[in-house]
Design an enzyme around this catalytic site. Structure first.
Site, PDB file in Angstrom:
ATOM      1  N   HIS A  87      -3.101  -9.772  -0.973  1.00 50.55           N
ATOM      2  CA  HIS A  87      -3.382  -8.373  -0.610  1.00 50.55           C
ATOM      3  C   HIS A  87      -4.287  -8.295   0.620  1.00 50.55           C
ATOM      4  O   HIS A  87      -3.922  -7.686   1.624  1.00 50.55           O
ATOM      5  CB  HIS A  87      -4.016  -7.606  -1.764  1.00 50.55           C
ATOM      6  CG  HIS A  87      -4.204  -6.142  -1.430  1.00 50.55           C
ATOM      7  ND1 HIS A  87      -3.143  -5.299  -1.192  1.00 50.55           N
ATOM      8  CD2 HIS A  87      -5.327  -5.398  -1.243  1.00 50.55           C
ATOM      9  CE1 HIS A  87      -3.597  -4.090  -0.885  1.00 50.55           C
ATOM     10  NE2 HIS A  87      -4.919  -4.128  -0.911  1.00 50.55           N
ATOM     11  N   HIS A 129     -11.510  -3.325   7.293  1.00 44.08           N
ATOM     12  CA  HIS A 129     -11.539  -4.440   6.342  1.00 44.08           C
ATOM     13  C   HIS A 129     -11.901  -5.771   6.989  1.00 44.08           C
ATOM     14  O   HIS A 129     -11.343  -6.819   6.640  1.00 44.08           O
ATOM     15  CB  HIS A 129     -10.204  -4.537   5.602  1.00 44.08           C
ATOM     16  CG  HIS A 129      -9.881  -3.325   4.782  1.00 44.08           C
ATOM     17  ND1 HIS A 129     -10.702  -2.870   3.766  1.00 44.08           N
ATOM     18  CD2 HIS A 129      -8.830  -2.451   4.842  1.00 44.08           C
ATOM     19  CE1 HIS A 129     -10.167  -1.773   3.236  1.00 44.08           C
ATOM     20  NE2 HIS A 129      -9.050  -1.499   3.873  1.00 44.08           N
ATOM     21  N   HIS A 153      -3.405  -4.093   2.432  1.00 40.30           N
ATOM     22  CA  HIS A 153      -4.820  -3.716   2.537  1.00 40.30           C
ATOM     23  C   HIS A 153      -5.144  -2.936   3.810  1.00 40.30           C
ATOM     24  O   HIS A 153      -5.714  -1.847   3.747  1.00 40.30           O
ATOM     25  CB  HIS A 153      -5.685  -4.959   2.424  1.00 40.30           C
ATOM     26  CG  HIS A 153      -7.108  -4.701   2.004  1.00 40.30           C
ATOM     27  ND1 HIS A 153      -7.444  -3.751   1.057  1.00 40.30           N
ATOM     28  CD2 HIS A 153      -8.280  -5.290   2.400  1.00 40.30           C
ATOM     29  CE1 HIS A 153      -8.751  -3.762   0.880  1.00 40.30           C
ATOM     30  NE2 HIS A 153      -9.279  -4.678   1.681  1.00 40.30           N
ATOM     31  N   VAL A 154      -4.825  -3.482   4.969  1.00 39.78           N
ATOM     32  CA  VAL A 154      -5.027  -2.774   6.235  1.00 39.78           C
ATOM     33  C   VAL A 154      -3.830  -1.856   6.447  1.00 39.78           C
ATOM     34  O   VAL A 154      -2.681  -2.299   6.434  1.00 39.78           O
ATOM     35  CB  VAL A 154      -5.159  -3.754   7.409  1.00 39.78           C
ATOM     36  CG1 VAL A 154      -5.263  -2.989   8.725  1.00 39.78           C
ATOM     37  CG2 VAL A 154      -6.374  -4.649   7.211  1.00 39.78           C
ATOM     38  N   HIS A 155      -4.105  -0.573   6.669  1.00 38.83           N
ATOM     39  CA  HIS A 155      -3.044   0.428   6.705  1.00 38.83           C
ATOM     40  C   HIS A 155      -2.432   0.527   8.099  1.00 38.83           C
ATOM     41  O   HIS A 155      -2.540   1.534   8.798  1.00 38.83           O
ATOM     42  CB  HIS A 155      -3.572   1.781   6.235  1.00 38.83           C
ATOM     43  CG  HIS A 155      -4.125   1.724   4.846  1.00 38.83           C
ATOM     44  ND1 HIS A 155      -5.049   2.625   4.370  1.00 38.83           N
ATOM     45  CD2 HIS A 155      -3.900   0.841   3.822  1.00 38.83           C
ATOM     46  CE1 HIS A 155      -5.360   2.323   3.121  1.00 38.83           C
ATOM     47  NE2 HIS A 155      -4.676   1.246   2.764  1.00 38.83           N
ATOM     48  N   TYR A 161      -2.155   3.951  -6.168  1.00 43.30           N
ATOM     49  CA  TYR A 161      -3.395   4.608  -5.743  1.00 43.30           C
ATOM     50  C   TYR A 161      -3.878   5.591  -6.817  1.00 43.30           C
ATOM     51  O   TYR A 161      -4.332   6.684  -6.526  1.00 43.30           O
ATOM     52  CB  TYR A 161      -3.213   5.317  -4.398  1.00 43.30           C
ATOM     53  CG  TYR A 161      -3.267   4.372  -3.233  1.00 43.30           C
ATOM     54  CD1 TYR A 161      -4.412   4.264  -2.460  1.00 43.30           C
ATOM     55  CD2 TYR A 161      -2.186   3.557  -2.928  1.00 43.30           C
ATOM     56  CE1 TYR A 161      -4.468   3.371  -1.395  1.00 43.30           C
ATOM     57  CE2 TYR A 161      -2.233   2.660  -1.877  1.00 43.30           C
ATOM     58  CZ  TYR A 161      -3.377   2.569  -1.118  1.00 43.30           C
ATOM     59  OH  TYR A 161      -3.434   1.674  -0.072  1.00 43.30           O
ATOM     60  N   ASP A 163       0.837  -1.204   0.000  1.00 45.16           N
ATOM     61  CA  ASP A 163       0.000   0.000   0.000  1.00 45.16           C
ATOM     62  C   ASP A 163       0.867   1.248   0.000  1.00 45.16           C
ATOM     63  O   ASP A 163       0.798   2.096   0.884  1.00 45.16           O
ATOM     64  CB  ASP A 163      -0.925  -0.017   1.224  1.00 45.16           C
ATOM     65  CG  ASP A 163      -1.865  -1.203   1.210  1.00 45.16           C
ATOM     66  OD1 ASP A 163      -3.078  -1.006   1.012  1.00 45.16           O
ATOM     67  OD2 ASP A 163      -1.400  -2.354   1.378  1.00 45.16           O
TER      68      ASP A 163
END
Length: 405
Positions: free
Chosen positions: A269, A279, A308-310, A155, A125
């Site tokens: 991901h 998520h 995916h999870v920031h 992005y 990410d």
């Protein structure tokens, strides 16, 4: 090197950075088989798909020719996207090269080692923010051999020039070491009726060596490097037992020689294990885990990286929701610097499974020392300083007699 120009409308660290528009190439490299590299770059006008290269600066003793193409996305038309495979190359060697016979710009790359040890950088990410810039600066100092990215690159989210600015942003690093990537949800870019083909930009720009592993899709593939078998899976393409990806994975895992590659690393991901509130309950996580987790478990995969999870989170070895010494360690590393910010809220930790978690931007380093031992470190971005915040020594499952299948 790139010159970073912030947008006029920005908020602190989350302003988007564009690389100098005069840099036209967007060069990145990827490994192809045991001794070749794919050089990818973009020109705004027609140019030869030729790479000249050699082991001495500006002394190019060899050349290779590839292909070029372009794509349209709504009103946007890309430049000419070139892909050229060079080699055979010697391992652990610096090569100098230039693209399209352009004498004004020379690049250099270093090939990975043929045998252990090897050092990976792992980051997900990534995006194009001030935090991205810090992350890239820290990665540049790590002397890594190969970068692994579990999805969500630019992005761009339908704004195609952001793919170009991302290419220029990462070029200083991605032109020197192989970047091996898989897709995330921000690569899909599908618009019903208007643009119904998913992954148009991603597949055109970031071509990976899928054919070499028997895959029929750029969205999932595998490769061997040094003593590690790396599996890149697609969370946003079909993964049920009737899918091509599932059948390919079964075959790929069945062909692994643990004598040759004692370590197995997989990238997805959408994480299969996650105690962050973000998520939760997504089919790309839950259903993919339901269908594929048993395959990785039976193959004794050592580590599964996700994005995916920031935020960052490391789990113990876990299978079917329970700690299991013969299962993979799951690590979420979706904290490269994206524009959406950090996922700061967590649920109660799962006792005995979630070992370390923190909502900070950063990157990870996996140094596989030998057939039995590897060191994992997570480096947090703290006031623009890379701070080691989590570290653990790992032992390969192939060396554990209790895990022999």
């Amino acid at each position: 090197m790139a010159i970073f120009l912030p947008l006029s409308e920005s908020r602190g660290r989350f302003r988007i950075f564009y690389a100098d528009l005069r840099q036209k190439y967007e060069v990145h490299i990827s490994a192809v088989g045991p001794d070749k590299m794919r050089i990818s770059w973009i020109t705004q006008n027609s140019a030869p798909s030729v790479v000249e290269y050699g082991t001495s600066a500006e002394a190019y003793t060899k050349s290779a020719t590839g292909t070029s193409s372009s794509y349209r996305y709504l009103v946007y038309k890309s430049g000419q996207i070139h892909h050229v495979v060079i080699g055979p190359l010697d391992p652990n060697t610096v090569y100098y090269y230039r693209c399209s016979s352009d004498s004004t710009r020379q690049f250099s790359l270093k090939t990975p080692p043929a045998h252990l040890p090897i050092k990976f950088t792992v980051v997900g990410d990534l995006g194009q923010t001030g935090w991205t810039n810090s992350t890239l600066q820290h990665i540049a100092q790590s002397n890594y051999d190969m970068l692994l990215l579990p999805g969500d690159l630019a992005y761009a989210d339908f704004v195609q020039p952001l793919w170009d600015s991302f290419g220029r942003l990462v070029e200083p690093l991605a032109s020197q070491r192989p970047w091996m990537v898989t897709q995330g949800n921000h690569e899909v870019e599908k618009i019903p009726i208007i643009h119904s083909t998913p992954f148009t930009s991603y597949n055109a720009r970031w071509r990976m060596p899928f054919e070499e592993s028997g895959s029929t899709s750029n969205l999932y593939f595998s490769f061997d490097v040094a003593g590690v078998h790396v599996i890149m899976l697609g969370s946003y393409t079909d993964f049920d037992p009737d899918s091509d990806q599932f059948k390919w994975l079964q075959g790929d895992l069945g062909n692994i020689d643990r004598g040759k590659t004692p370590w197995i690393v997989a990238l997805i991901h959408a994480p299969w294990y996650n105690t962050n509130t973000d998520h939760q309950g997504e089919p790309e996580s839950d259903l993919m885990k339901q269908h594929m987790e048993v395959l990785l478990y039976k193959a004794r995969v050592d580590i599964v990286f996700a994005g995916h999870v920031h935020a960052y989170e490391r789990f113990t070895r876990v299978y079917n929701g329970q700690a299991d010494n013969c299962s993979p360690i799951h690590i979420t590393i979706g904290d490269g610097g994206n524009r959406e910010g950090l996922a700061k809220k967590y649920m109660d930790p799962i006792a005995g499974i979630s070992v370390f978690r923190e909502a900070s931007f950063g990157h990870g380093q996996l140094e596989v020392v030998n057939a039995t031992d590897a060191a994992w470190t997570w480096h947090r971005n703290d006031d623009d300083v890379s701070v080691v915040s989590d570290t653990v020594w790992l032992r390969s499952l192939s060396s554990n007699p209790a895990c022999k299948s």
